[in-house]
Scaffold this motif. Structure first.
Motif: not given
Length: 191
Positions: A12, A14-17, A21, A85
């Protein structure tokens, strides 16, 4: 302890960038014979959680002369993108893959793939990262010894590359038959 593929799928970082998601997409097992290092999952791959689940994947399977069943067999093919991702949309296609994925995970993943006999570097991002003398995409692909090298440079199979393919017919005429023969031989050895 989880295997490295499960660890990546749970990442996770890089989830926020990321615009949609984190949804790390990777395929493989320690038994994989062929490693594909591509760019980053596209939107269709993100939505289905399946690598190369789009027109690029169809063309890549044609280039390799393999069925979907063979391609998605993790004991045959490890699929390791430069970013795991979907990075989002840019002006002329998807955004470049963030480098944090390769820097964080690639060394550990590749260390487990001791049975691999062929690595395919698809597109400029993988080639710039892995080829010490990386040049232009055309130079990388044309100078690659498809008969003998363990690591081969390929253009990206995206439909957006149709102009490159039209301008460089030698790739499909000369390089692909050699690649297909090597892939066929490796898959036969796996049976």
């Amino acid at each position: 302890m989880q295997d490295i593929f499960s660890q990546v799928r749970a990442c996770q970082l890089c989830h926020d960038s990321l615009p949609l998601g984190a949804n790390p997409i990777i395929q493989g097992s320690e038994r994989a014979r062929i490693v594909i290092i591509g760019q980053a999952p596209g939107i269709k791959a993100h939505q289905s959680s399946t690598p190369f689940n789009d027109a690029s994947g169809k063309r890549l399977r044609e280039w390799l002369a393999v069925s979907s069943q063979q391609f998605y067999d993790p004991s045959l093919f490890a699929i390791i993108p430069m970013a795991f991702c979907y990075p989002g949309k840019g002006k002329s296609g998807d955004l470049p893959p963030p480098s944090i994925c390769a820097q964080t995970w690639h060394r550990s993943i590749l260390a487990t793939l001791r049975q691999s006999k062929l690595t395919l570097l698809i597109g400029q991002y993988a080639q710039k990262y892995y080829l010490t003398a990386a040049s232009t995409l055309t130079a990388n692909v044309s100078s690659c010894d498809y008969q003998n090298h363990h690591c081969l440079a390929l253009p990206h199979p995206s439909p957006r590359n149709r102009f490159w393919l039209q301008k460089n017919p030698w790739f499909e005429q000369l390089k692909l038959p050699i690649l297909q023969h090597r892939v066929e031989k490796l898959l036969a050895e796996s049976s």
